[in-house]
Every structure is written in structure tokens, then in C-alpha cells.
Design a protein around this motif. Structure first.
Motif, PDB file in Angstrom:
ATOM      1  N   SER A 151       0.802  -1.285  -0.103  1.00  0.00           N
ATOM      2  CA  SER A 151      -0.042  -0.032   0.006  1.00  0.00           C
ATOM      3  C   SER A 151       0.820   1.135   0.011  1.00  0.00           C
ATOM      4  N   PHE A 152       2.229   1.127   0.017  1.00  0.00           N
ATOM      5  CA  PHE A 152       2.940   2.553  -0.094  1.00  0.00           C
ATOM      6  C   PHE A 152       3.133   2.889  -1.554  1.00  0.00           C
ATOM      7  N   SER A 153       2.093   2.710  -2.082  1.00  0.00           N
ATOM      8  CA  SER A 153       1.998   3.258  -3.681  1.00  0.00           C
ATOM      9  C   SER A 153       0.605   3.623  -3.948  1.00  0.00           C
ATOM     10  N   GLU A 154       0.543   4.862  -4.597  1.00  0.00           N
ATOM     11  CA  GLU A 154      -0.595   5.530  -5.008  1.00  0.00           C
ATOM     12  C   GLU A 154      -1.935   4.658  -5.531  1.00  0.00           C
ATOM     13  N   TYR A 155      -1.181   3.588  -6.338  1.00  0.00           N
ATOM     14  CA  TYR A 155      -2.305   2.374  -6.769  1.00  0.00           C
ATOM     15  C   TYR A 155      -1.570   1.031  -6.389  1.00  0.00           C
ATOM     16  N   THR A 156      -2.360   0.191  -6.262  1.00  0.00           N
ATOM     17  CA  THR A 156      -1.884  -1.230  -6.191  1.00  0.00           C
ATOM     18  C   THR A 156      -2.891  -2.137  -6.439  1.00  0.00           C
ATOM     19  N   VAL A 157      -2.393  -3.304  -6.761  1.00  0.00           N
ATOM     20  CA  VAL A 157      -3.387  -4.280  -7.349  1.00  0.00           C
ATOM     21  C   VAL A 157      -3.233  -5.474  -6.338  1.00  0.00           C
ATOM     22  N   VAL A 158      -4.528  -6.034  -5.892  1.00  0.00           N
ATOM     23  CA  VAL A 158      -4.657  -7.037  -4.943  1.00  0.00           C
ATOM     24  C   VAL A 158      -5.881  -8.210  -5.414  1.00  0.00           C
ATOM     25  N   HIS A 159      -5.547  -9.267  -4.995  1.00  0.00           N
ATOM     26  CA  HIS A 159      -6.659 -10.435  -5.284  1.00  0.00           C
ATOM     27  C   HIS A 159      -8.060  -9.866  -4.668  1.00  0.00           C
TER      28      HIS A 159
END
Length: 384
Positions: A151-159
Motif C-alpha cells: 500500500s505504499f503506492s498510489e495504486y496497487t493490485v490485490v486479489h
């Protein structure tokens, strides 16, 4: 909140990338791939620094897992969904989950027996559950994930099994703490130990998790909650979360377990190790009473992962339990905690000691290393 969208395509955004153990985060432009089947891409709104992020960042155990994007305690808004995803739509508010829930495996259908999903449990390889690949790249170089969230990113991808939809009435900058620390502490008191009314409780470590254990014990009606911490500044804060007695081991001349056993007429009914020190597990066991004393260990150890204890401590009836995320089945149970927060039945706000802009994320690490914070909430907009 303005949200970039490139449905089906790559998004370029800022992320705090760790290039080596203990090295300061560097703000990089990263490429975030679109969600694959059963995945969602999230615009991170708020994320807080958990001590397990710090422990993993400092660890030399897995140097191959760099560069890496840490962070797992977060809230955000769904930007796009992959194929086969039916429970989320663009614009949904969500909490990220460092352990998921597939709803189908033996563990997930085990009622309250377990919350360790066989498909979406702890991810330690730094890649996605589905295809063992990453969704982050810096100048074409793959960047590892952390705890299936990053989550230390402006966007992330998760299942999609590693996120839970929440009410849009919930303030994202507060409830992000429920995706790990606060929920873990409450659940340890309620689900794992099942603290009873009128009981005595000893808590080793009064960080966010320990104070949440105290809060949970107080709500359950514990008669005495003894907090143990070497930081004297936590004494007053602890009272607000239900701690009735404070012990600083540096200020006493005998082992802390002896003090607790004397205070509780032979030992506490429950003790909780919230430090991440396996040697403290023995101390917590020794602080419990014979016959029915229960010790719950929650902390992530920084070193010496093996637990050792004299068999006599268990032979006399004590029980040692481990607790991951407080026993909560994350997708099934977290909405109820959100409701409790909105009804002011549980406290979160007092655990937030600092609010920082994303560009100041290294300050959050510095504060935690120095022991000068509980939770630093990092606001991804940088508008502070």
C-alpha cells in the motif's frame, strides 16, 4: 478525490520503493499493471505504518525480496476490476487484507475454527497469489509486493479475496487501522482468548496492538488490565484504552512476572505478548495463573523465532495460543467492526499519533524506530 483511471491498461504513479534492507524509501515512478482475473486495482487513500512493515524492512533474512513496496494496513477506492470479479465495482470503498478469505477452502468454511485461508493466507514470496508474478515495475525492473498488498503506492493490485468492501460513511483516514493492528488486538481479546467479565489481564507491549487488546478486555468487563512497557510516555495513553495498572520493567527490582503474580493473587487469567519477542512469551506464561491461565502471542519476532518454555508451565494447566489477525475471518467479520466504530463502540482515533503526507513516509519509519509513535497515517494525496 481525483482518481486516475486507465481501465485495462498500465497506470504510472508514485510509490515508496525499498531497494535494500534498512535503506530509506525512494519515491519512484512505478508502472502498475491492470488487474488480472479475480483481482482489483485500488487507488490507495490512506495507509498506516505497522511494526511488521518495519521488521520486514530491517530484516536481512530475505535480501532477494528487494526492490520492494511495503505497506499492508490501508484503505482505498476500487479503480478497476479484473475478469471474474463480481463482488466489487469501480468506486467501492475497501480495506486491504494481508490475509485473504476465499470463502471455499477447508479453513474458510470452518466456522470460527480458523481464519488461515488455504489459498490466500500469508504471502511471503513477494508476488501475487494467482500467478506468482508481480504487478509493479520500475523502468522495466519487477518490484516485489509485501503481504499481498503493497500500500505504499498510489495504486496497487490485490486479489479480490484480499480486500473487503466497507461503508462509504467510514472515514478512510481512520479505519485503515482496522485492516491490521486494531482488529488484531481486539480479536485476540475476544476471539482467541475470549476474555471473561471480572477477569485479570496482563499485556506486554502497549503499542497499537497492545492498546487494542486492552480496549477489547475493558469492553468484555475485565476487572484489572495490567500494561507492561518500558516507555513511560505510554502510561497516560494506556489509561484511555482501559489499562488500570502500568508496570515499567526498568523501574522495578524483581522480575515482572513476580510482580504480576503478586498483584493478581497467583497470576493473571490472561496474558498477551504484543512485542514480537519470543523470550517474552515465557515471561507472559509465567505471569498467568495455574490451571486456566491463557497466554496469547501476537507479535512478529525480529529475531530468534523459536519459542522455548519449561514443560511445567503447561503441565500445570496453562495454555499458549498464537493469534493471526485476532482470529477474524477478514471479509466476513471486518464490516461488523466498521459498524462498531461508526457507533462509537470501539476507539481508533486515539491510536493515530501522526498524520503525514506520502512524501514524508521515511519520517514515519524514523518515528517508529525511535518509539515516538503509535500509528502514523500516511495520506497519499500529499495535501497536508
Amino acid at each position: 478525490m481525483k482518481m486516475m483511471s486507465n481501465r485495462g491498461g498500465i497506470i504510472k504513479c508514485k510509490a515508496a520503493v525499498a531497494w535494500g534492507a534498512g535503506e530509506a524509501m525512494r519515491m519512484e515512478e512505478v508502472e502498475v499493471s491492470p488487474p488480472e482475473p479475480s483481482e482489483i486495482r485500488i487507488k490507495v487513500v490512506s495507509t498506516s505504518l505497522c511494526r511488521s512493515d518495519l521488521t520486514a524492512w530491517l530484516s536481512q533474512a530475505q535480501p532477494q525480496l528487494f526492490p520492494r513496496i511495503f505497506g499492508h494496513e490501508a484503505s482505498g477506492i476500487v479503480e478497476s476490476v479484473g475478469e471474474e470479479v463480481t463482488e466489487f465495482v469501480e468506486g467501492d470503498h475497501v480495506l486491504t487484507l494481508f490475509i485473504g478469505e476465499c470463502m471455499k477452502c477447508k479453513q474458510c468454511v470452518s466456522a470460527k475454527k480458523s481464519n488461515i485461508c488455504q489459498q490466500l493466507g500469508l504471502e511471503r514470496k513477494g508476488v501475487m497469489h494467482s500467478d506468482q508474478k508481480t504487478r509493479f515495475f520500475v523502468k522495466g525492473k519487477p518490484v516485489y509486493h509485501y503481504c499481498a498488498v503493497s500500500s505504499f503506492s498510489e495504486y496497487t493490485v490485490v486479489h479480490s479475496g484480499c480486500a473487503v468492501k466497507i461503508s462509504k460513511d467510514a472515514p478512510l483516514e481512520k479505519v485503515c487501522l482496522l485492516s491490521c493492528g486494531t482488529a488484531a488486538g481486539l480479536g485476540a481479546a475476544w476471539n482467541v482468548a475470549n476474555v471473561s467479565k471480572g477477569s485479570t489481564v496482563a499485556i506486554f507491549g502497549l503499542g497499537t496492538v497492545g492498546l487494542s487488546v486492552a480496549q477489547g478486555a475493558k469492553i468484555r468487563g475485565a476487572s484489572r488490565v495490567i500494561g507492561v512497557d518500558t516507555n513511560p510516555d505510554k502510561k497516560e495513553k494506556a489509561k484511555a484504552f482501559g489499562v488500570t495498572d502500568f508496570i515499567n520493567p526498568n523501574e522495578i527490582e524483581e522480575p515482572v512476572q513476580q510482580v504480576i503474580r503478586r498483584m493478581t493473587d497467583g497470576g493473571a487469567d490472561y496474558s498477551f505478548e504484543c512485542i514480537g519477542d519470543t523470550e517474552m512469551v515465557t515471561t507472559a506464561l509465567q505471569s498467568c495463573c495455574d490451571g486456566w491461565g491463557v497466554t496469547v502471542t501476537l507479535g512478529v519476532p525480529k529475531a530468534k523465532p523459536d519459542v522455548t518454555a519449561h514443560y511445567g508451565l503447561l503441565l500445570t494447566g496453562r495454555t499458549l495460543k498464537g493469534s493471526l489477525f485476532g482470529g477474524w475471518k477478514p471479509k466476513s467479520d471486518l464490516p461488523s467492526l466498521i459498524d462498531m466504530y461508526l457507533k462509537e463502540e470501539i476507539k481508533i482515533d486515539g491510536l493515530i499519533t501522526h498524520n503525514l503526507a506520502f512524501r514524508d513516509i521515511n519520517k514515519a519509519f524514523d518515528l517508529m524506530v525511535a518509539g515516538k509513535c503509535l500509528r502514523c497515517v500516511i495520506h497519499m494525496s500529499n495535501e497536508l
